[in-house]
Design a protein around this motif. Structure first.
Motif, PDB file in Angstrom:
ATOM      1  N   MET A 131       0.837  -1.187   0.000  1.00 38.37           N
ATOM      2  CA  MET A 131       0.000   0.000   0.000  1.00 38.37           C
ATOM      3  C   MET A 131       0.882   1.250   0.000  1.00 38.37           C
ATOM      4  N   VAL A 132       0.561   2.201  -0.861  1.00 38.81           N
ATOM      5  CA  VAL A 132       1.313   3.445  -0.937  1.00 38.81           C
ATOM      6  C   VAL A 132       0.804   4.397   0.146  1.00 38.81           C
ATOM      7  N   ARG A 133       1.706   4.897   0.958  1.00 39.55           N
ATOM      8  CA  ARG A 133       1.316   5.816   2.018  1.00 39.55           C
ATOM      9  C   ARG A 133       1.369   7.237   1.471  1.00 39.55           C
ATOM     10  N   GLN A 134       0.287   7.971   1.665  1.00 42.24           N
ATOM     11  CA  GLN A 134       0.204   9.338   1.186  1.00 42.24           C
ATOM     12  C   GLN A 134       0.565  10.292   2.319  1.00 42.24           C
ATOM     13  N   ALA A 135       1.600  11.081   2.111  1.00 42.10           N
ATOM     14  CA  ALA A 135       2.047  12.008   3.146  1.00 42.10           C
ATOM     15  C   ALA A 135       1.814  13.449   2.703  1.00 42.10           C
ATOM     16  N   THR A 136       1.320  14.268   3.611  1.00 43.00           N
ATOM     17  CA  THR A 136       1.175  15.695   3.369  1.00 43.00           C
ATOM     18  C   THR A 136       1.751  16.438   4.564  1.00 43.00           C
ATOM     19  N   TYR A 137       2.123  17.702   4.341  1.00 41.58           N
ATOM     20  CA  TYR A 137       2.783  18.482   5.377  1.00 41.58           C
ATOM     21  C   TYR A 137       2.040  19.805   5.559  1.00 41.58           C
ATOM     22  N   HIS A 138       1.850  20.199   6.812  1.00 37.87           N
ATOM     23  CA  HIS A 138       1.077  21.397   7.094  1.00 37.87           C
ATOM     24  C   HIS A 138       1.759  22.236   8.167  1.00 37.87           C
ATOM     25  N   ARG A 166      10.106   5.235   9.554  1.00 40.69           N
ATOM     26  CA  ARG A 166      11.262   6.119   9.351  1.00 40.69           C
ATOM     27  C   ARG A 166      11.229   6.821   8.002  1.00 40.69           C
ATOM     28  N   HIS A 167      10.665   6.160   7.007  1.00 39.79           N
ATOM     29  CA  HIS A 167      10.630   6.751   5.668  1.00 39.79           C
ATOM     30  C   HIS A 167       9.817   8.043   5.672  1.00 39.79           C
ATOM     31  N   SER A 168       8.618   8.005   6.266  1.00 41.20           N
ATOM     32  CA  SER A 168       7.777   9.203   6.316  1.00 41.20           C
ATOM     33  C   SER A 168       8.415  10.289   7.168  1.00 41.20           C
ATOM     34  N   LEU A 169       9.024   9.886   8.292  1.00 42.06           N
ATOM     35  CA  LEU A 169       9.674  10.852   9.171  1.00 42.06           C
ATOM     36  C   LEU A 169      10.836  11.533   8.462  1.00 42.06           C
ATOM     37  N   ASN A 170      11.659  10.767   7.777  1.00 39.96           N
ATOM     38  CA  ASN A 170      12.800  11.329   7.065  1.00 39.96           C
ATOM     39  C   ASN A 170      12.335  12.309   5.980  1.00 39.96           C
TER      40      ASN A 170
END
Length: 201
Positions: free
Chosen positions: A1-8, A95-99
């Motif tokens: 599953m592809v994790r969708q990341a957004t930043y605010h 760790r991938h999303s955090l990095n």
């Protein structure tokens, strides 16, 4: 599953970091009771200084995962990091999303020619051994993004002591300090700085 990341950027403020961080995180917990925040106390002792602070939050699959506060310093090209935390149980395993989150925020600051960041940690025996053996600090959290930086110790503050400079005092408040704290500095390595400045050379 592809994790969708957004930043605010949730909110900006210019004084009393502790109260603002607490109110923002309480709103997050009210809307999602699974969040774990463990509120800490911070206070900006130089509340009238220009620059202000902001809270950055990383959402993964539409759920808040990580956050940290960031302050730009107008009198020098630095930025301070505080109140860095996970907002979900086990989030640090991602760790991938955090990095990617940290890299995204740092790249924004680098585009403003801010290549130095300041942060603080409680003194630990392991980091003291690392500093003696390696002559340098270990990368933060074993995240690849921090391999781009030279990390050093800016100041060591025993419990009850007051830091001599504004940017240091904004990170360690003696009123809430227990134990010795290290003020640390990360400088982007020269070869990476040149990538940002190459159009001027």
């Amino acid at each position: 599953m592809v994790r969708q990341a957004t930043y605010h950027i949730i909110r900006e403020w210019s004084s009393d970091i502790g109260r603002e961080v607490e109110s923002v995180l309480q709103v997050l917990t009210a809307t999602d009771p699974t969040l774990q925040v463990g509120l800490k106390k911070y206070q900006d002792v130089d509340a009238q200084a220009p620059g202000g602070c902001e809270m950055h939050v990383c959402y993964v699959d539409a759920r808040p995962r990580f956050c940290f506060g960031l302050r730009r310093w107008t009198s020098m090209p630095y930025f301070s990091i505080f109140d860095f935390r996970s907002l979900q149980p086990g989030a640090y395993a991602d760790r991938h999303s955090l990095n990617a989150f940290i890299e995204h925020v740092f790249n924004t600051l680098h585009a403003e020619n801010r290549f130095t960041f300041i942060y603080s940690t409680r003194e630990r025996a392991g980091q003291k051994r690392e500093l003696v053996l390696r002559g340098s600090l270990a990368p933060i959290g074993h995240l690849p993004v921090f391999e781009r930086y030279d990390l050093s110790v800016d100041a060591i503050l025993p419990e009850g002591s007051i830091a001599p400079y504004d940017y240091q005092r904004s990170l360690v408040n003696p009123e809430y300090q227990s134990g010795t704290y290290w003020i640390k500095r990360g400088n982007l390595k020269v070869n990476y700085i040149l990538e940002y400045l190459s159009d001027r050379l």
